[in-house]
Design a protein around this motif. Sequence first.
Motif, PDB file in Angstrom:
ATOM      1  N   PHE A 124    -151.707  43.360 -20.269  1.00 22.05           N
ATOM      2  CA  PHE A 124    -150.531  43.720 -19.933  1.00 22.05           C
ATOM      3  C   PHE A 124    -149.512  42.842 -20.123  1.00 22.05           C
ATOM      4  CE2 PHE A 124    -146.824  44.590 -17.160  1.00 22.05           C
ATOM      5  CZ  PHE A 124    -146.498  45.840 -17.486  1.00 22.05           C
ATOM      6  N   THR A 125    -149.748  41.678 -20.007  1.00 19.80           N
ATOM      7  CA  THR A 125    -148.537  40.522 -20.483  1.00 19.80           C
ATOM      8  C   THR A 125    -148.536  40.316 -21.678  1.00 19.80           C
ATOM      9  OG1 THR A 125    -150.623  38.709 -20.318  1.00 19.80           O
ATOM     10  CG2 THR A 125    -149.423  39.343 -18.324  1.00 19.80           C
ATOM     11  N   MET A 126    -149.353  40.729 -22.617  1.00 18.46           N
ATOM     12  CA  MET A 126    -149.126  40.672 -24.171  1.00 18.46           C
ATOM     13  C   MET A 126    -148.327  41.518 -24.629  1.00 18.46           C
ATOM     14  SD  MET A 126    -153.057  40.077 -25.422  1.00 18.46           S
ATOM     15  CE  MET A 126    -152.746  40.051 -27.190  1.00 18.46           C
ATOM     16  N   ILE A 127    -147.997  42.775 -23.815  1.00 20.26           N
ATOM     17  CA  ILE A 127    -147.068  43.856 -24.311  1.00 20.26           C
ATOM     18  C   ILE A 127    -145.761  43.513 -23.513  1.00 20.26           C
ATOM     19  CG2 ILE A 127    -146.570  46.177 -24.221  1.00 20.26           C
ATOM     20  CD1 ILE A 127    -149.849  46.497 -24.199  1.00 20.26           C
ATOM     21  N   PHE A 128    -145.539  43.264 -22.274  1.00 16.69           N
ATOM     22  CA  PHE A 128    -144.393  43.103 -21.398  1.00 16.69           C
ATOM     23  C   PHE A 128    -144.282  41.666 -20.924  1.00 16.69           C
ATOM     24  CE2 PHE A 128    -145.698  47.333 -21.072  1.00 16.69           C
ATOM     25  CZ  PHE A 128    -144.771  48.134 -21.386  1.00 16.69           C
ATOM     26  N   THR A 129    -143.167  41.367 -21.035  1.00 15.27           N
ATOM     27  CA  THR A 129    -142.836  39.689 -20.594  1.00 15.27           C
ATOM     28  C   THR A 129    -141.662  39.817 -19.622  1.00 15.27           C
ATOM     29  OG1 THR A 129    -141.692  39.003 -22.373  1.00 15.27           O
ATOM     30  CG2 THR A 129    -144.058  38.544 -22.473  1.00 15.27           C
ATOM     31  N   GLY A 130    -141.495  38.684 -19.110  1.00 17.55           N
ATOM     32  CA  GLY A 130    -140.560  38.502 -18.032  1.00 17.55           C
ATOM     33  C   GLY A 130    -138.883  38.297 -18.790  1.00 17.55           C
ATOM     34  N   GLY A 131    -138.973  37.539 -20.089  1.00 19.35           N
ATOM     35  CA  GLY A 131    -138.152  37.347 -20.893  1.00 19.35           C
ATOM     36  C   GLY A 131    -137.673  35.829 -20.727  1.00 19.35           C
ATOM     37  N   ILE A 132    -136.699  35.325 -21.246  1.00 21.54           N
ATOM     38  CA  ILE A 132    -136.301  33.822 -21.320  1.00 21.54           C
ATOM     39  C   ILE A 132    -135.615  33.411 -19.854  1.00 21.54           C
ATOM     40  CG2 ILE A 132    -134.651  32.109 -22.370  1.00 21.54           C
ATOM     41  CD1 ILE A 132    -135.466  33.365 -24.995  1.00 21.54           C
ATOM     42  N   ILE A 133    -134.676  34.316 -19.763  1.00 22.35           N
ATOM     43  CA  ILE A 133    -133.728  34.033 -18.589  1.00 22.35           C
ATOM     44  C   ILE A 133    -134.785  34.074 -17.155  1.00 22.35           C
ATOM     45  CG2 ILE A 133    -131.881  34.735 -16.970  1.00 22.35           C
ATOM     46  CD1 ILE A 133    -130.340  35.622 -19.496  1.00 22.35           C
ATOM     47  N   PRO A 134    -135.451  35.270 -16.857  1.00 19.70           N
ATOM     48  CA  PRO A 134    -136.193  34.942 -15.641  1.00 19.70           C
ATOM     49  C   PRO A 134    -137.295  33.739 -15.717  1.00 19.70           C
ATOM     50  CG  PRO A 134    -136.061  37.122 -16.515  1.00 19.70           C
ATOM     51  CD  PRO A 134    -135.593  36.233 -17.446  1.00 19.70           C
ATOM     52  N   THR A 135    -137.933  33.481 -16.760  1.00 20.92           N
ATOM     53  CA  THR A 135    -138.781  32.471 -17.017  1.00 20.92           C
ATOM     54  C   THR A 135    -138.005  31.048 -16.651  1.00 20.92           C
ATOM     55  OG1 THR A 135    -140.025  33.722 -18.669  1.00 20.92           O
ATOM     56  CG2 THR A 135    -140.412  31.162 -18.378  1.00 20.92           C
ATOM     57  N   PHE A 136    -136.903  31.053 -17.234  1.00 20.98           N
ATOM     58  CA  PHE A 136    -136.065  29.792 -16.909  1.00 20.98           C
ATOM     59  C   PHE A 136    -135.925  29.611 -15.442  1.00 20.98           C
ATOM     60  CE2 PHE A 136    -132.113  27.353 -16.284  1.00 20.98           C
ATOM     61  CZ  PHE A 136    -132.263  26.215 -17.046  1.00 20.98           C
ATOM     62  N   LEU A 137    -135.543  30.791 -14.839  1.00 22.02           N
ATOM     63  CA  LEU A 137    -135.255  30.550 -13.338  1.00 22.02           C
ATOM     64  C   LEU A 137    -136.267  29.955 -12.434  1.00 22.02           C
ATOM     65  CD1 LEU A 137    -132.726  33.802 -13.049  1.00 22.02           C
ATOM     66  CD2 LEU A 137    -132.238  31.326 -13.277  1.00 22.02           C
ATOM     67  N   VAL A 138    -137.348  30.666 -12.874  1.00 23.53           N
ATOM     68  CA  VAL A 138    -138.778  30.491 -12.388  1.00 23.53           C
ATOM     69  C   VAL A 138    -139.050  28.869 -12.533  1.00 23.53           C
ATOM     70  CG1 VAL A 138    -141.339  30.684 -12.202  1.00 23.53           C
ATOM     71  CG2 VAL A 138    -139.719  32.401 -12.491  1.00 23.53           C
ATOM     72  N   ILE A 139    -138.944  28.321 -13.769  1.00 22.04           N
ATOM     73  CA  ILE A 139    -139.038  27.035 -14.046  1.00 22.04           C
ATOM     74  C   ILE A 139    -137.937  25.971 -13.384  1.00 22.04           C
ATOM     75  CG2 ILE A 139    -139.013  25.189 -15.847  1.00 22.04           C
ATOM     76  CD1 ILE A 139    -141.500  26.894 -16.025  1.00 22.04           C
ATOM     77  N   GLN A 140    -136.769  26.688 -13.067  1.00 18.90           N
ATOM     78  CA  GLN A 140    -135.769  26.000 -12.374  1.00 18.90           C
ATOM     79  C   GLN A 140    -136.277  25.759 -10.901  1.00 18.90           C
ATOM     80  OE1 GLN A 140    -131.844  27.453 -12.208  1.00 18.90           O
ATOM     81  NE2 GLN A 140    -131.096  25.390 -12.800  1.00 18.90           N
ATOM     82  N   ASN A 141    -136.452  26.838 -10.430  1.00 22.40           N
ATOM     83  CA  ASN A 141    -136.829  27.003  -8.943  1.00 22.40           C
ATOM     84  C   ASN A 141    -138.087  26.014  -8.597  1.00 22.40           C
ATOM     85  OD1 ASN A 141    -134.515  28.411  -8.435  1.00 22.40           O
ATOM     86  ND2 ASN A 141    -135.784  30.305  -8.608  1.00 22.40           N
ATOM     87  N   LEU A 142    -138.960  26.000  -9.379  1.00 23.22           N
ATOM     88  CA  LEU A 142    -140.245  25.183  -9.436  1.00 23.22           C
ATOM     89  C   LEU A 142    -139.569  23.735  -9.502  1.00 23.22           C
ATOM     90  CD1 LEU A 142    -142.876  27.307 -11.212  1.00 23.22           C
ATOM     91  CD2 LEU A 142    -142.623  26.957  -8.637  1.00 23.22           C
ATOM     92  N   GLY A 143    -138.603  23.246 -10.116  1.00 24.76           N
ATOM     93  CA  GLY A 143    -138.282  22.047 -10.222  1.00 24.76           C
ATOM     94  C   GLY A 143    -138.835  21.158 -11.511  1.00 24.76           C
ATOM     95  N   LEU A 144    -139.245  22.051 -12.309  1.00 26.81           N
ATOM     96  CA  LEU A 144    -140.043  21.449 -13.652  1.00 26.81           C
ATOM     97  C   LEU A 144    -138.951  21.370 -14.805  1.00 26.81           C
ATOM     98  CD1 LEU A 144    -143.072  23.783 -13.537  1.00 26.81           C
ATOM     99  CD2 LEU A 144    -142.712  21.679 -12.413  1.00 26.81           C
ATOM    100  N   VAL A 145    -137.773  21.515 -14.612  1.00 26.44           N
ATOM    101  CA  VAL A 145    -136.928  21.244 -15.957  1.00 26.44           C
ATOM    102  C   VAL A 145    -136.984  19.809 -16.213  1.00 26.44           C
ATOM    103  CG1 VAL A 145    -134.479  21.564 -16.497  1.00 26.44           C
ATOM    104  CG2 VAL A 145    -135.214  23.191 -15.211  1.00 26.44           C
ATOM    105  N   ASN A 146    -136.656  19.458 -17.459  1.00 31.46           N
ATOM    106  CA  ASN A 146    -136.920  18.085 -17.890  1.00 31.46           C
ATOM    107  C   ASN A 146    -138.101  17.641 -17.726  1.00 31.46           C
ATOM    108  OD1 ASN A 146    -135.200  16.454 -19.691  1.00 31.46           O
ATOM    109  ND2 ASN A 146    -134.976  15.077 -17.626  1.00 31.46           N
TER     110      ASN A 146
END
Length: 291
Positions: free
Chosen positions: A115-137
């Motif tokens: 299912f993940t090969m067909i539908f993905t969250g997109g760039i903005i939701p993925t960035f928000l997840v990475i940001q909330n996890l403190g993984l930016v930079n």
Amino acid sequence: MRASNGDKIFYIINYIVLALIACSSLFPLLHLIALSISSSSAIETGKVNLWPIGFSWETFNVLIKGTPLIRSFSNSALITFVGVTLSLVTTIMAAYPLSRPNFYARRFFTLSMIFTMIFTGGIIPTFLVIQNLGLVNSYWALWLPGLVSTYNMLLLRTYFENIPTEIDDAARMDGCSEVRLLLQVVLPISMPVLATLTLFYGVAYWNIFMSMLIYINDTDKHNLTVLVQQMIQSQSVLQQTMMVQPDDQVHVVEEGIKAAGVIVMITPMLVVYPFLQKYFVKGVMLGSVKG
């Protein structure tokens, strides 16, 4: 069995088409190599095509002194090595249980991953997840989102499924546990497909670009791909590089610098591929054909 005239004509046409495709891929590479090691005067006058004229290494000398090439190369090597290691381990951990017929709900988990090969969250939701996890930079922002490729997982799962069940039964009769069966029986006979996945993951991590620009703000952590892209598109970066001249009598042109940067970027993959090429076709085909 002798080939008919029609078969001979078919083979000749195939050879011609394949030769043209090979030349279309090889000629640009030869042109870049020639530009990177030719003299500046030959490049400026347009004399360089497929063979270097006025052999010179000054372009690479200027590239190393005028850019953070060594640092960017080291960053790319670190990203690739750690990323390939983590991805291979997690892909094996996902593919092996899904290949076992007695694994509960394996169809559900397989379809969920497809299912993940067909539908993905997109760039903005993925960035928000990475940001909330403190993984930016952090390089973890590059490794975690693409830790398991669904296509590679399915390829490895199918390969595991094609391993004769008699091998598993014989190992279990000797008292082999599931973990030992995987490490000492299944993985050693799966080297072709593992080498293929290593190449797939290695190329993906070495050439990573958009994720690097999105998640990594510190320029000291940028990889070789970003450096070469900046050299090609940013005139200021290129001019700053060309200011570092080893000698007043030596003149380096922009085309030579760009070509040298591209050659440095693609050389590691060109060096690694011949060692994995013998496993490449076998690894892909054995995991996709049953019977």
